[in-house]
Scaffold this motif. Structure first.
Motif, PDB file in Angstrom:
ATOM      1  N   ARG A 105      12.494 -43.199 -36.231  1.00  0.00           N
ATOM      2  CA  ARG A 105      13.023 -43.909 -35.060  1.00  0.00           C
ATOM      3  C   ARG A 105      12.742 -43.137 -33.770  1.00  0.00           C
TER       4      ARG A 105
ATOM      5  N   LEU B 195      19.272 -39.113 -35.177  1.00  0.00           N
ATOM      6  CA  LEU B 195      18.471 -40.302 -35.432  1.00  0.00           C
ATOM      7  C   LEU B 195      17.309 -39.903 -36.343  1.00  0.00           C
ATOM      8  N   SER B 196      16.845 -40.790 -37.180  1.00  0.00           N
ATOM      9  CA  SER B 196      15.753 -40.463 -38.095  1.00  0.00           C
ATOM     10  C   SER B 196      14.477 -40.131 -37.320  1.00  0.00           C
TER      11      SER B 196
ATOM     12  N   ARG C  66      16.339 -47.275 -26.753  1.00  0.00           N
ATOM     13  CA  ARG C  66      15.947 -45.892 -27.085  1.00  0.00           C
ATOM     14  C   ARG C  66      14.739 -45.413 -26.298  1.00  0.00           C
TER      15      ARG C  66
ATOM     16  N   ALA D 201      21.038 -40.122 -30.885  1.00  0.00           N
ATOM     17  CA  ALA D 201      22.060 -40.531 -31.846  1.00  0.00           C
ATOM     18  C   ALA D 201      23.431 -40.653 -31.204  1.00  0.00           C
TER      19      ALA D 201
ATOM     20  N   ALA E 246      16.370 -36.179 -31.335  1.00  0.00           N
ATOM     21  CA  ALA E 246      17.070 -37.000 -32.332  1.00  0.00           C
ATOM     22  C   ALA E 246      18.581 -36.952 -32.122  1.00  0.00           C
TER      23      ALA E 246
END
Length: 123
Positions: free
Chosen positions: A73, A69-70, A27, A57, A53
């Motif tokens: 993260r 994505l949170s 990431r 994802a 995000a």
């Protein structure tokens, strides 16, 4: 490897953007690729809330609704890219900053607009 002082090369931002969507990469590297593929003359790559995000994802099969994505993260990936020296301090998911010593981008008028995200944060 022979290091030659002052030499430089161009890069195509489209290639970096393609890499940012690769789930084969960690990431933090995808965040770096997104920044290098999107930065403006000032080295800032600005995004709307939640855009990074969504990039991190993906990819998604046809018809699937993307699940971002949170936030945690995303912030971790940005922080790791900064810690490794690929992005400058001050980088946040809404504005990733490519180090000035790493890239230059030209424009027809040669001018750079100030970053509205960081300007707002400073005030």
């Amino acid at each position: 490897m022979v290091r030659r002082e002052g030499e430089w090369a161009r890069h195509y931002q489209d290639s970096w953007l393609e890499r940012s969507g690769s789930p084969a990469l960690p990431r933090w590297l995808r965040v770096v690729a997104l920044a290098y593929g999107s930065h403006d003359n000032d080295g800032h790559a600005r995004f709307k809330r939640g855009e990074v995000a969504l990039v991190l994802a993906g990819p998604f099969p046809r018809g699937d609704v993307p699940k971002p994505l949170s936030r945690q993260r995303v912030h971790e990936a940005v922080r790791q890219a900064v810690e490794l020296g690929f992005l400058d301090e001050g980088s946040i998911p809404m504005c990733l900053i490519v180090p000035a010593h790493d890239v230059r981008k030209g424009s027809l008028d040669g001018k750079s607009k100030p970053c509205p995200v960081h300007k707002r944060r400073a005030s």
